[in-house]
Enzyme design. Sequence first.
Site, PDB file in Angstrom:
ATOM      1  N   HIS A   1      13.896   5.223 -52.462  1.00 34.79           N
ATOM      2  CA  HIS A   1      14.720   5.750 -51.371  1.00 34.79           C
ATOM      3  C   HIS A   1      14.103   5.361 -50.022  1.00 34.79           C
ATOM      4  O   HIS A   1      14.789   5.326 -49.011  1.00 34.79           O
ATOM      5  CB  HIS A   1      14.825   7.276 -51.451  1.00 34.79           C
ATOM      6  CG  HIS A   1      15.620   7.752 -52.632  1.00 34.79           C
ATOM      7  ND1 HIS A   1      15.061   7.937 -53.870  1.00 34.79           N
ATOM      8  CD2 HIS A   1      16.929   8.056 -52.755  1.00 34.79           C
ATOM      9  CE1 HIS A   1      16.002   8.350 -54.709  1.00 34.79           C
ATOM     10  NE2 HIS A   1      17.136   8.426 -54.068  1.00 34.79           N
TER      11      HIS A   1
ATOM     12  N   ASP B   1      22.191   0.786 -57.446  1.00 40.28           N
ATOM     13  CA  ASP B   1      21.780   2.062 -56.874  1.00 40.28           C
ATOM     14  C   ASP B   1      22.275   2.014 -55.423  1.00 40.28           C
ATOM     15  O   ASP B   1      22.684   0.952 -54.934  1.00 40.28           O
ATOM     16  CB  ASP B   1      20.247   2.190 -56.942  1.00 40.28           C
ATOM     17  CG  ASP B   1      19.788   3.653 -57.057  1.00 40.28           C
ATOM     18  OD1 ASP B   1      20.571   4.552 -56.703  1.00 40.28           O
ATOM     19  OD2 ASP B   1      18.648   3.883 -57.489  1.00 40.28           O
TER      20      ASP B   1
END
Length: 520
Positions: free
Chosen positions: A185, A257
């Site tokens: 992230h 993702d």
Amino acid sequence: MSHSSPHLDRLAMTVLQPGFDGTAPPDWLRRALADGLGGAVLFARNLTDRAQTAELVAGLRRENPAVVVAVDEEGGAVTRLEARTGSSWPGNRALGVADDTGRTERVAREIGLLLAAADITLDYAPVVDVNANPANPVIGIRSFGPDPDLVSRQGVAWIAGLQSTGVAACAKHFPGHGDTVTDSHHALPTVHASPELLRERDLPPFHAAVRAGVQAVMCGHLLVPSLDPDSPATLSRPILTGLLREEMGFDGLLVTDAIEMGAVAALHPPGEIAVRALAAGVDAICVGTSSPGGESVYALRDAIVTAVLEGRLPEERLAQAAARVLALAAWHAEHPARKAEPSRDTEEGAELGMETARAAMRVVVAADHPASPSGHERGGRPAGHAPRVPAPSSPAISRPPLVVDIAPRLNLAIDPGVPTGLIGALTELLPGTAGQTVTAETARLPDISDDGRPLVLVVHDAGRHTWVRDLLAQAVRLRPDAIVVETGMPGEPTGAIYLATHGISRVSARAVALWLVGGQ
């Protein structure tokens, strides 16, 4: 730019899976769906309760019946439909510790029924990463465990249970996010493993998932130099087309993702990431956040169309990707289980969650503690391998305790509001329970001097956070009678009683609370 190719526009829209704000479809999203937008991803911010979730999905389908509606519902810490209350299901590590594939299949089926009741197409689960690195900041308890065989059999059972309800499963994060110390992230993790190690450790669960008929695979934002020194997996043709498609024979939907994650967002603008991912073999581009008027989604569409017109992305590749999105939608629509079972809140389902949480709980009791079953010495074994311990003959806690939650910020895959839940679970059983949360910002213990109240310390992945370890050690020095509850990866047992839940969920908290008060 102005171009007039309605056909290309529509193909480019089909491969996008954006998130959005609000609990009803915004106007731009309804327009995009009418323009052929092929997917949408739901987050906790979009969902308030089951009825609203079903209505929201129905609203999306009114504009495009074939829309692939996706959600991250792993059970345990990563939940979207139960983010407010905490999950009814312990997550993967708890299932892996119990290692009962029949139970895992039933749990995944219950999750599937919850999603099927809302007509959701695709669950971005299960995580089939092998958690090879104990310092992993983002996988940890989201993995079934550190052993490829365990992860393979648990993953296959989970996929079977979920897909039996007509909801597509998605094995993630290909080619394996387990051996990383970076959270994708924030930045791009590198997997420093030889091709041999990857083949024997990280790839077997993906092989098993493909053989089991998993409908989708999500690739991870990972640099794996031994497979491709130049591009992260998301943008790597050798990894996605060479390895996953050609060598492993996967022909289902391959989704990225979220492309705004720091790992790849720093490399290229969003449109360029989308184009390169499609060229590498991806079929659907997941983008978690969209601009308030949806301009960002149309900008992605235009970047893809421009790349086709300029010859940088073959039209056949884009058409193939769009066809796979539509094929997944068709699989869901035609699945016999889809309308067969009404949503159910059965006793059986609730009991299964509790039974699973109890099966995953491991308890280590200090030898001199009254709750210790006749001289169960505390051995050198980590709590994760401790034998299951029956309820203490006398309750470990009979008065309302002080519960101190030493809470590191959970990683970004987890919604910020998800409660670890022990304060609430103990308050329910022992009214008058007091709760304090300590965060990294303060990193100071409240007053825990012995005032007659039992002390319960809750930690998550204490082994990975120096400040949590230090506070825990300080607290146990002051209060050797403290009970320690670890909701993440267990470490060295400490305190008078050390309980490892192997996960965060409403049921894990309740299982611990019941054990402590001598319930079971």
